[in-house]
Design a protein around this motif. Structure first.
Motif, PDB file in Angstrom:
ATOM      1  N   GLY A 105       0.795  12.425  11.153  1.00 42.57           N
ATOM      2  CA  GLY A 105      -0.584  12.269  11.610  1.00 42.57           C
ATOM      3  C   GLY A 105      -0.969  13.327  12.606  1.00 42.57           C
ATOM      4  N   GLY A 106      -1.872  12.979  13.499  1.00 46.23           N
ATOM      5  CA  GLY A 106      -2.284  13.893  14.548  1.00 46.23           C
ATOM      6  C   GLY A 106      -3.654  14.498  14.331  1.00 46.23           C
ATOM      7  N   GLU A 112      -6.227   8.558   6.287  1.00 51.58           N
ATOM      8  CA  GLU A 112      -5.086   8.299   5.403  1.00 51.58           C
ATOM      9  C   GLU A 112      -3.804   8.514   6.193  1.00 51.58           C
ATOM     10  OE1 GLU A 112      -4.070   9.848   1.221  1.00 51.58           O
ATOM     11  OE2 GLU A 112      -4.392  11.651   2.430  1.00 51.58           O
ATOM     12  N   ILE A 113      -2.779   7.736   5.865  1.00 51.34           N
ATOM     13  CA  ILE A 113      -1.451   7.968   6.427  1.00 51.34           C
ATOM     14  C   ILE A 113      -0.682   8.734   5.360  1.00 51.34           C
ATOM     15  CG2 ILE A 113       0.677   6.902   7.275  1.00 51.34           C
ATOM     16  CD1 ILE A 113      -1.176   4.485   8.136  1.00 51.34           C
ATOM     17  N   SER A 114      -0.136   9.893   5.753  1.00 50.39           N
ATOM     18  CA  SER A 114       0.417  10.814   4.758  1.00 50.39           C
ATOM     19  C   SER A 114       1.627  10.220   4.046  1.00 50.39           C
ATOM     20  CB  SER A 114       0.795  12.124   5.442  1.00 50.39           C
ATOM     21  OG  SER A 114       1.786  11.863   6.415  1.00 50.39           O
ATOM     22  N   PHE A 121      -1.287   0.379   8.037  1.00 46.17           N
ATOM     23  CA  PHE A 121      -0.051   0.718   7.332  1.00 46.17           C
ATOM     24  C   PHE A 121       0.117  -0.171   6.112  1.00 46.17           C
ATOM     25  CE2 PHE A 121       1.124   3.110  11.020  1.00 46.17           C
ATOM     26  CZ  PHE A 121       2.040   4.038  10.552  1.00 46.17           C
ATOM     27  N   GLN A 122       0.475   0.434   5.006  1.00 42.15           N
ATOM     28  CA  GLN A 122       0.746  -0.354   3.802  1.00 42.15           C
ATOM     29  C   GLN A 122       2.223  -0.755   3.791  1.00 42.15           C
ATOM     30  OE1 GLN A 122      -0.334   3.508   1.682  1.00 42.15           O
ATOM     31  NE2 GLN A 122       0.839   2.427   0.106  1.00 42.15           N
ATOM     32  N   GLU A 123       2.512  -1.775   3.006  1.00 41.09           N
ATOM     33  CA  GLU A 123       3.850  -2.375   2.973  1.00 41.09           C
ATOM     34  C   GLU A 123       4.954  -1.346   2.686  1.00 41.09           C
ATOM     35  OE1 GLU A 123       5.572  -5.255   4.312  1.00 41.09           O
ATOM     36  OE2 GLU A 123       3.410  -5.605   4.067  1.00 41.09           O
ATOM     37  N   ILE A 148     -11.683   5.470   3.786  1.00 40.72           N
ATOM     38  CA  ILE A 148     -10.242   5.235   3.977  1.00 40.72           C
ATOM     39  C   ILE A 148      -9.528   5.123   2.621  1.00 40.72           C
ATOM     40  CG2 ILE A 148      -8.526   3.658   5.008  1.00 40.72           C
ATOM     41  CD1 ILE A 148     -10.345   5.050   7.106  1.00 40.72           C
ATOM     42  N   THR A 149      -8.348   5.717   2.533  1.00 37.92           N
ATOM     43  CA  THR A 149      -7.523   5.620   1.320  1.00 37.92           C
ATOM     44  C   THR A 149      -7.344   4.149   0.923  1.00 37.92           C
ATOM     45  OG1 THR A 149      -6.373   7.655   1.819  1.00 37.92           O
ATOM     46  CG2 THR A 149      -5.192   6.088   0.425  1.00 37.92           C
TER      47      THR A 149
END
Ligand SMILES: *Cc1c(COP(=O)(O)O)cnc(C)c1O
Length: 354
Positions: free
Chosen positions: A109-110, A116-118, A145-147, A279-280
């Motif tokens: 991130g950053g 999206e979380i990469s 955060f996804q599972e 958002i993704t």
């Protein structure tokens, strides 16, 4: 919002709790009456979250933000390295504070307001990190955060610490996979003034010497969170919310409602050409649904009209813009239905403006 049933109970008990002739607000925190309120709140939280016996529940001052400093002070020495995910405003604040006390490695991130979380292949853990910190639900953008990502994090075999300020109690979680879960109360638990921490026993008692007593978790653990006067009324109201959750089917039930509420709203936004969410898909929050109008020139008109329709607090955070529907546990499903009806009518009325 808070559950209406909770507000009504508090109103009924406001002047005279349990025939004591006192308001909870007027009780000594050390009285047996207040202790019974405090103990029941903890027992109910333990039950609804299925907290294992080797975890303490602490009722803390200073909100979630105080623990941005508390975490490194309780768990590290200055030369240590810690891993942080930087997935939004709250993560970034946690990092900024931690970096005053310890070496912070940013795993991923950053960017400003990531949507999206990469992919896990891009993540960079440090081999000797003392712990891994994440914010499970970024409140401002609605990024969660996804599972599968959480599984990858647990698989590192490190102490995982989660800021769950805006999604605690929104769905069942396995507490035993975390070292620490913490949350400010004011999003999904009760009124402001209180933060809650669920912490594994072995993480207590490791604080640096310079740690202020009121930031040292051992001080809370050794004194039933009553080393000094806690936020008694907020604690009581949090207890009423835990009881409400328990008697309405627990976290498993509210999770079904939450998923339905969020899905409806995202489905509506996705099929609309007037609104959009950035958002993704797999990482969309169940609690904070952000959306933008087709033109931000309509934002002020939208906010004015929605307020008149009784739909409050839809303005997005200034750091992200647009709109945000925070549909925490206490928001009934009908609230989301009403919002969708309003969104539909507004889009029809303003379809030809830009
Ligand atoms: C609101 C929020 C905070 C800050 O909580 P305070 O109790 O005001 O310190 C921290 N993290 C997240 C994810 C939040 O939503």
């Amino acid at each position: 919002m808070l559950p209406e049933a909770v507000m009504q109970k508090a109103e009924k008990e406001f002047l005279n709790w349990n025939n004591t002739g006192m308001s909870v607000m007027e009780m000594s925190h050390r009285s047996k009456e207040y202790m019974s309120v405090a103990h029941l709140a903890e027992a109910d939280l333990r039950e609804v979250m299925e907290i294992p016996d080797n975890y303490k529940v602490l009722f803390l001052h200073g909100g979630a933000s105080m623990q941005f400093a508390g975490i490194p002070l309780n768990l590290t020495q200055p030369d240590d390295v810690v891993d942080y995910f930087d997935t939004g405003v709250w993560s970034a604040k946690a990092i900024k504070e931690a970096a005053r006390y310890v070496n912070v490695n940013v795993v991923a991130g950053g960017e400003t307001n990531p949507t999206e979380i990469s992919d896990t292949s891009t993540w960079r853990f440090s081999p000797d990190a003392k712990y891994i910190h994440l914010c499970s639900n970024e409140t401002i953008t609605g990024l969660a955060f996804q599972e599968a990502h959480l599984e990858h994090i647990f698989a590192q075999g490190k102490t995982v610490i989660a800021d769950m300020s805006s999604d605690i109690l929104s769905r069942p979680i396995d507490v035993s996979r975390y070292g620490i879960i913490y949350a400010g109360a004011q999003k999904n638990i009760g009124p402001a003034g209180l933060a809650i921490m669920v912490v594994r026993d072995d993480l207590i008692g490791l604080a640096r010497d310079i740690t202020p007593s009121l930031l040292n978790w051992k001080t809370y653990a050794d004194n039933e969170s009553m080393f000094n006067t806690p936020a008694t009324y907020s604690w009581y109201l949090a207890g009423l919310v835990f009881d409400w959750l328990k008697t309405t089917g627990g976290v498993a039930n509210i999770a079904k409602v939450n998923q339905r509420k969020a899905q409806k709203l995202y489905d509506y936004i996705d099929q609309s050409s007037f609104y959009h969410n950035s958002i993704t898909t797999e990482q969309r929050s169940w609690m904070n649904v952000t959306f933008f109008l087709k033109s931000d020139a309509l934002d002020a008109v939208f906010l004015d009209a929605s307020q008149k329709a009784g739909l409050l607090s839809l303005k997005g955070h200034k750091a992200f813009g647009g709109m945000r529907a925070s549909i925490y546990n206490a928001m009934p499903e009908e609230g989301v239905d009403t919002l969708i009806t309003f969104l539909t009518a507004f889009a029809e009325q303003h379809a030809n403006e830009s």
